[in-house]
Structures are given as C-alpha cells and as structure tokens.
Design a protein around this motif. Structure first.
Motif, mmCIF file in Angstrom:
data_model
loop_
_atom_site.group_PDB
_atom_site.id
_atom_site.type_symbol
_atom_site.label_atom_id
_atom_site.label_comp_id
_atom_site.label_asym_id
_atom_site.label_seq_id
_atom_site.Cartn_x
_atom_site.Cartn_y
_atom_site.Cartn_z
ATOM 1 N N ARG A 22 -29.275 14.615 45.775
ATOM 2 C CA ARG A 22 -29.918 14.094 44.573
ATOM 3 C C ARG A 22 -28.853 13.976 43.485
ATOM 4 O O ARG A 22 -28.166 14.954 43.171
ATOM 5 N N ARG A 24 -27.853 12.816 39.563
ATOM 6 C CA ARG A 24 -28.300 12.490 38.213
ATOM 7 C C ARG A 24 -27.194 11.674 37.554
ATOM 8 O O ARG A 24 -26.094 12.171 37.327
ATOM 9 N N GLY A 398 -32.602 5.071 38.536
ATOM 10 C CA GLY A 398 -32.592 5.866 39.752
ATOM 11 C C GLY A 398 -33.610 5.385 40.777
ATOM 12 O O GLY A 398 -34.620 4.770 40.433
ATOM 13 N N GLY A 421 -31.386 8.368 35.099
ATOM 14 C CA GLY A 421 -32.336 9.151 35.876
ATOM 15 C C GLY A 421 -31.749 9.644 37.183
ATOM 16 O O GLY A 421 -30.532 9.634 37.396
ATOM 17 N N GLU A 422 -32.626 10.063 38.091
ATOM 18 C CA GLU A 422 -32.220 10.668 39.346
ATOM 19 C C GLU A 422 -32.350 9.675 40.504
ATOM 20 O O GLU A 422 -33.255 8.855 40.544
#
Length: 453
Positions: A22, A24, A398, A421-422
């Motif tokens: 993940r 960021r 993201g 965002g992620e």
C-alpha cells in the motif's frame, strides 16, 4: 513507513517476497541508490560460463529472481555456483545431463533456458527447454532461436513437454540474417557460434550495450568476434574457451526507471554507477521533458528542477534508439506535462496494456493503431495498438492495481507515488525480477508504504 517486520518481509534472496503493498502518494522521492549489473546482461553472462573449461567470476550481480532462476538451472547441470556479496564464481568442470522435471522446476516462467541450448549442445551434445514464459507484452516467438540452432546443425524435436535438441555431428558455422535485430536471437548466435566449427556471419544483429558487454566477456574467454558498423557480427569458432573475470555493465533500464520516478514526483535521486554513454538517448529525452541531470564520475543525479514538465514525441527503437523499457515509466511523467505527448512503440506490439491502470487513476491516454511517430513501423496497418497520446497535466488519484509485467509494474508504482491518496499494488513480486531490493530502495527514497500481503 509501517515496518511490519520489514527485514523478514523483504526477502533476502531476491529482495522482495511481498504479494502486495500500500503506497501513500504525493511525496517526492529523494536519496541515493546504487545500480548493480544489468539484468539483461548478467543472466546471459552466467550462461556463458558453461562454455569455459575453467571457472568464471562475475561481479556486480544483482539479487533478483532472474539470477536465482539461472543459478538454479546451472546447478541442475552440475555447475558449482558460489556467491560472495555481489560476486558469483561459476565452475563448469563437471557439467552433466539434467532431468526434464528438474529443468522445469527451476525454469519457472523465465525465457532464459532457450539460451542454454548452444552451450549445452557444445558441452553435452543435447539440450532441453520447457515451455517458455516471460512478461506478456507482445509476441516473442522462439522461431528465431530454433532457426538459428538449426542453421548451426542442431536437430530440433518438439515434444509435449518442451523442445529437445541434439547435435549428432557437432555444430558448424553459419550465415544468418535476422529480419529484425532481436536481442535474444543475437545472444543465441553469439553463445553458439563461438565454439562452432568454422566461421559465422550474423547480419541484422542487435548491438545493445548489453550485447557488446557479452561480446567483451566471450572475447575474454578466448572467442574471436568482430562487429561491423552495418550490424554485421562475424565469429570465428574456436576449439575451447576459458573462464572469465568480469564486472557487469550497470543496469540502464533500472537507472531510467528511477530517473522517471524522480521526474514524475518532483524528486531528486543520485544513481551511483550509472554512466552517460549507455544513456545518451534517454538523457536527451529527459532534458526535453523538463528534467535536469548532472553526470558525475561515480554516477548521475536526476531531478525535477521546478516549473512545468514539457510534452515530447518519442519513438522507441533498438539501440541506439530510445529503449522500449524506458517508455513505460516515462509515460507517467508525461501525464504531468503541460501539453500533448506522443509515444510510438516500434519494438513490442502490445506494450501499452499498462496504461489502463493509469487511466483508472485519472490519466488522459488514448491508444491508437496508427503509427503516430515520424515514420511508419512494422506494426503499421496491422491493427496493433502501438501509439499513445498523453494529455496533461492531470492529477492522479490512488487506486487498486495489479502488476501486469515488469516495466509496466514499475510504472504503476511510479503512478502510485505521484497520486493523491492511497494505492494498493498487487502481484508486486514481478518487480523483483528486475529491481534488486525493491522494498529497501523504496524505504531509502522516503516512500510512504507498507507491506500488506
């Protein structure tokens, strides 16, 4: 970064065992990385060691999965492989036949086994290759390889489990013309011709820096090879070869990848070991797109100097053209450029599949079947989607992404770095095929990420 037991999750053998990460985004990458030997050279140099009567030593070997695949195959054939840091010592004194099941177990999806054929035919009189895999970026037929080996006198038998070859009368020199300067086929000719009886003339050869470095290695071993300016390579076969001692050429593909990541994120990276001569074409495009670089004795610094990035028109080509492996991470940076960019892919006909994820993240990219470069290529009028129009600047957001192939996967990673965002990136193990210690390098550059699978 959330360490999440980082050291154990990173994977000591190939630099990464994670299934997913993940990221960021929205933060520039900054830092210093060391470039090791080129993936496209090191594995072929390891195969070349099979031809020697004495041990070979190869330095600056990256810890990537393709190296592990070739090491496993060499050991199956009886080659003793020892490692000391980034140095491999390969002793082929006791080369022996291997069972098909053992070959299949170690080959995996790599296409490297096809290059074992020439050396094994010289050493054992036979060779076997399983069904070949690799990145799904377009047609990579092995017909060139099989035709080359037949020209040298190999007998090729296709079996349900793969392809078996034999050389009942030994291998002899041949006159070979490649319809396209294929890197793999050129490597096949070199690894086979150096010990074939008589002379070999290869026209239409690839002359990439990795090819030239392989020629350097073979010459050190005792081969007689000349390269003409018209892409003709002539090889005079010799009766025997010795081992070599060699430091591998740096990985220019990895260097270009991190340089594009710095450009796309507004970052600043110093790539130790990167050299100017092998990257001249890339450096020109990098500068035209608005990037800055500084060539130093021990590497090259790449950074975004501020201001708007500029649109460019790029056509990929064989060396000395703009490498196909460079266009994918560059496309992400071009999505940030102020204007319309065009990328015309002339090497692989299906290399824009990675753009689907970028569009999902907010990029404006259209793919066309027409040749949008300055000249028509071999894919024109064949309905291959091989030209891309990128309009920018856009703000990426993201998304959940699954890595499709090595360079496309790195491009998705770059997109995640630039996005707000992620982003969750799955199947990231593919990236370990060509980027040593990928997770550790992300940490070094200040990437905000965590391993989640």
């Amino acid at each position: 970064m959330d360490n999440n037991d980082f050291s154990s999750r990173a994977g000591a053998s190939v630099g990464m065992t994670a299934d997913a990460i993940r990221v960021r985004g929205g933060k520039p990458i900054q830092g210093r990385l060391k470039m090791k030997g080129a993936k496209n050279l090191v594995t072929k140099a390891m195969v070349a060691a099979l031809l020697g009567q004495t041990p070979s030593e190869l330095r600056s070997v990256p810890e990537i999965s393709d190296v592990q695949v070739v090491r496993g195959l060499l050991e199956v054939y009886g080659v003793v492989v020892e490692s000391d840091g980034d140095t491999l010592r390969l002793d082929p004194a006791n080369v022996e036949r291997a069972h098909e099941t053992s070959i299949n177990a170690h080959a995996g999806s790599s296409r490297i086994p096809i290059l074992f054929c020439g050396p094994l035919l010289h050493r054992l009189g036979e060779a076997f290759i399983p069904d070949l895999g690799g990145c799904h970026i377009g047609d990579r037929p092995i017909d060139f390889h099989l035709d080359v080996l037949r020209n040298f006198g190999a007998v090729v038998d296709k079996l349900p489990t793969g392809i078996r070859m034999s050389a009942p009368e030994g291998l002899h020199g041949a006159k070979i013309n490649l319809p396209y300067p294929s890197v793999g086929a050129t490597e096949q000719v070199l690894l086979t011709a150096v010990m074939a009886k008589g002379r070999t003339e290869l026209s239409g050869a690839a002359v990439e820096p990795e090819i030239m470095d392989l020629i350097n290695i073979l010459q050190k071993m005792g081969a007689v090879i000349s390269v003409d300016t018209d892409r003709t390579i002539r090889i005079e076969g010799v009766d025997s070869l010795d081992g070599y001692s060699h430091t591998a050429l740096f990985d220019r593909n990895e260097a270009a990848s991190w340089a594009c990541a710095a450009l796309a994120t507004g970052g600043d990276v110093f790539l130790e070991g990167a050299q100017q001569p092998e990257m001249i074409t890339f450096l020109n495009v990098f500068r035209k797109a608005g990037g800055a670089f500084e060539v130093q004795d021990d590497g090259i610094r790449f950074w975004h100097p501020g201001g708007d990035l500029k649109p460019v028109v790029v056509e990929t080509d064989v060396h000395p053209g703009f490498m196909t492996d460079w266009q994918q991470p560059l496309v992400v940076a071009l999505a940030k450029a102020n204007g319309i960019s065009i990328v015309h892919e002339t090497v692989y006909e299906q290399r824009f599949g990675f753009t689907e994820a970028l569009v999902k993240m907010g990029a404006y990219i259209q793919i066309h079947t027409e040749c949008l470069g300055s000249h028509a290529c071999r894919f024109g009028q064949r309905n291959y989607q091989h030209s891309a129009v990128i309009a920018g600047p856009v703000e990426l957001h993201g998304a959940d992404i699954t890595v499709p192939d090595l360079r496309g996967g790195f491009s998705h990673f770059v997109a995640a770095l630039t996005a707000e965002g992620e982003s969750t990136i799955k199947n990231v193990g593919i990236i370990a095929r060509g980027y040593e210690h990928f997770l550790e390098k992300m940490q070094t550059l200040g990437v905000d990420f965590e391993v989640i699978g």
